[in-house]
Design a protein around this motif. Structure first.
Motif, PDB file in Angstrom:
ATOM      1  N   ASN A   2      -7.565   8.175  -1.544  1.00 12.21           N
ATOM      2  CA  ASN A   2      -6.519   7.702  -2.454  1.00 12.21           C
ATOM      3  C   ASN A   2      -5.152   7.755  -1.795  1.00 12.21           C
ATOM      4  OD1 ASN A   2      -8.112   7.256  -4.891  1.00 12.21           O
ATOM      5  ND2 ASN A   2      -8.445   9.468  -4.808  1.00 12.21           N
ATOM      6  N   LEU A   5       0.480   3.488  -3.810  1.00 13.17           N
ATOM      7  CA  LEU A   5       1.019   2.225  -3.317  1.00 13.17           C
ATOM      8  C   LEU A   5       2.032   1.697  -4.315  1.00 13.17           C
ATOM      9  CD1 LEU A   5       0.971  -0.152  -1.319  1.00 13.17           C
ATOM     10  CD2 LEU A   5      -0.957  -1.075  -2.622  1.00 13.17           C
ATOM     11  N   GLU A   8       1.833   3.440  -7.669  1.00 13.45           N
ATOM     12  CA  GLU A   8       0.573   3.462  -8.417  1.00 13.45           C
ATOM     13  C   GLU A   8      -0.565   3.919  -7.523  1.00 13.45           C
ATOM     14  OE1 GLU A   8      -0.251  -0.157 -10.478  1.00 13.45           O
ATOM     15  OE2 GLU A   8       1.782  -0.347 -11.227  1.00 13.45           O
ATOM     16  N   GLN A   9      -1.517   4.635  -8.126  1.00 12.12           N
ATOM     17  CA  GLN A   9      -2.684   5.080  -7.368  1.00 12.12           C
ATOM     18  C   GLN A   9      -3.450   3.869  -6.854  1.00 12.12           C
ATOM     19  OE1 GLN A   9      -3.914   8.204  -6.501  1.00 12.12           O
ATOM     20  NE2 GLN A   9      -1.943   8.976  -7.210  1.00 12.12           N
ATOM     21  N   HIS A  10      -3.916   3.963  -5.619  1.00  7.53           N
ATOM     22  CA  HIS A  10      -4.670   2.880  -4.985  1.00  7.53           C
ATOM     23  C   HIS A  10      -5.777   3.530  -4.175  1.00  7.53           C
ATOM     24  CE1 HIS A  10      -5.074  -1.219  -3.373  1.00  7.53           C
ATOM     25  NE2 HIS A  10      -5.352  -0.630  -2.215  1.00  7.53           N
ATOM     26  N   GLN A  11      -6.999   3.070  -4.371  1.00  4.85           N
ATOM     27  CA  GLN A  11      -8.125   3.672  -3.670  1.00  4.85           C
ATOM     28  C   GLN A  11      -8.537   2.823  -2.484  1.00  4.85           C
ATOM     29  OE1 GLN A  11     -11.285   4.858  -6.213  1.00  4.85           O
ATOM     30  NE2 GLN A  11     -12.493   5.713  -4.574  1.00  4.85           N
ATOM     31  N   LEU A  12      -8.780   3.504  -1.366  1.00 10.53           N
ATOM     32  CA  LEU A  12      -9.272   2.866  -0.151  1.00 10.53           C
ATOM     33  C   LEU A  12     -10.703   3.333   0.059  1.00 10.53           C
ATOM     34  CD1 LEU A  12      -6.224   3.530   2.203  1.00 10.53           C
ATOM     35  CD2 LEU A  12      -6.666   1.493   0.826  1.00 10.53           C
ATOM     36  N   LEU A  21      -4.448  -2.317   5.498  1.00  5.62           N
ATOM     37  CA  LEU A  21      -3.982  -2.324   4.112  1.00  5.62           C
ATOM     38  C   LEU A  21      -3.139  -3.565   3.850  1.00  5.62           C
ATOM     39  CD1 LEU A  21      -3.550  -1.028   1.312  1.00  5.62           C
ATOM     40  CD2 LEU A  21      -1.559   0.135   2.304  1.00  5.62           C
ATOM     41  N   LEU A  25      -3.960  -6.788   1.228  1.00  6.57           N
ATOM     42  CA  LEU A  25      -3.034  -7.181   0.159  1.00  6.57           C
ATOM     43  C   LEU A  25      -2.538  -8.616   0.345  1.00  6.57           C
ATOM     44  CD1 LEU A  25      -0.920  -3.896   0.038  1.00  6.57           C
ATOM     45  CD2 LEU A  25      -2.685  -4.617  -1.594  1.00  6.57           C
TER      46      LEU A  25
END
Length: 66
Positions: A2, A5, A8-12, A21, A25
């Motif tokens: 995590n 971004l 806001e939370q963004h999961q990889l 990344l 996007l």
């Protein structure tokens, strides 16, 4: 993994380079600036900068005007 971004939370799925990344996007080739943990990362370093758990990434688009 995590990251945060643009606030806001963004999961990889897995650890990745900053350039990956940006590509995911759909921002590659655009006029943007990227900071990780409030530190600007120069574009030539994006491919070697590996993101870490809970990094705070801010992507800012350049807007022209007058």
């Amino acid at each position: 993994m995590n990251i945060v971004l643009n606030g806001e939370q963004h999961q990889l799925a897995a650890p990745q380079a900053l350039s990956e990344l940006i590509g995911s996007l759909n921002l590659s080739g655009q006029a943007i600036a990227v900071a990780v943990n409030r530190q600007i990362i120069a574009r030539p370093q994006w491919h070697v900068y590996l993101l870490q758990e809970q990094d705070k990434v801010d992507v800012v688009r350049a807007i022209g005007g007058g």
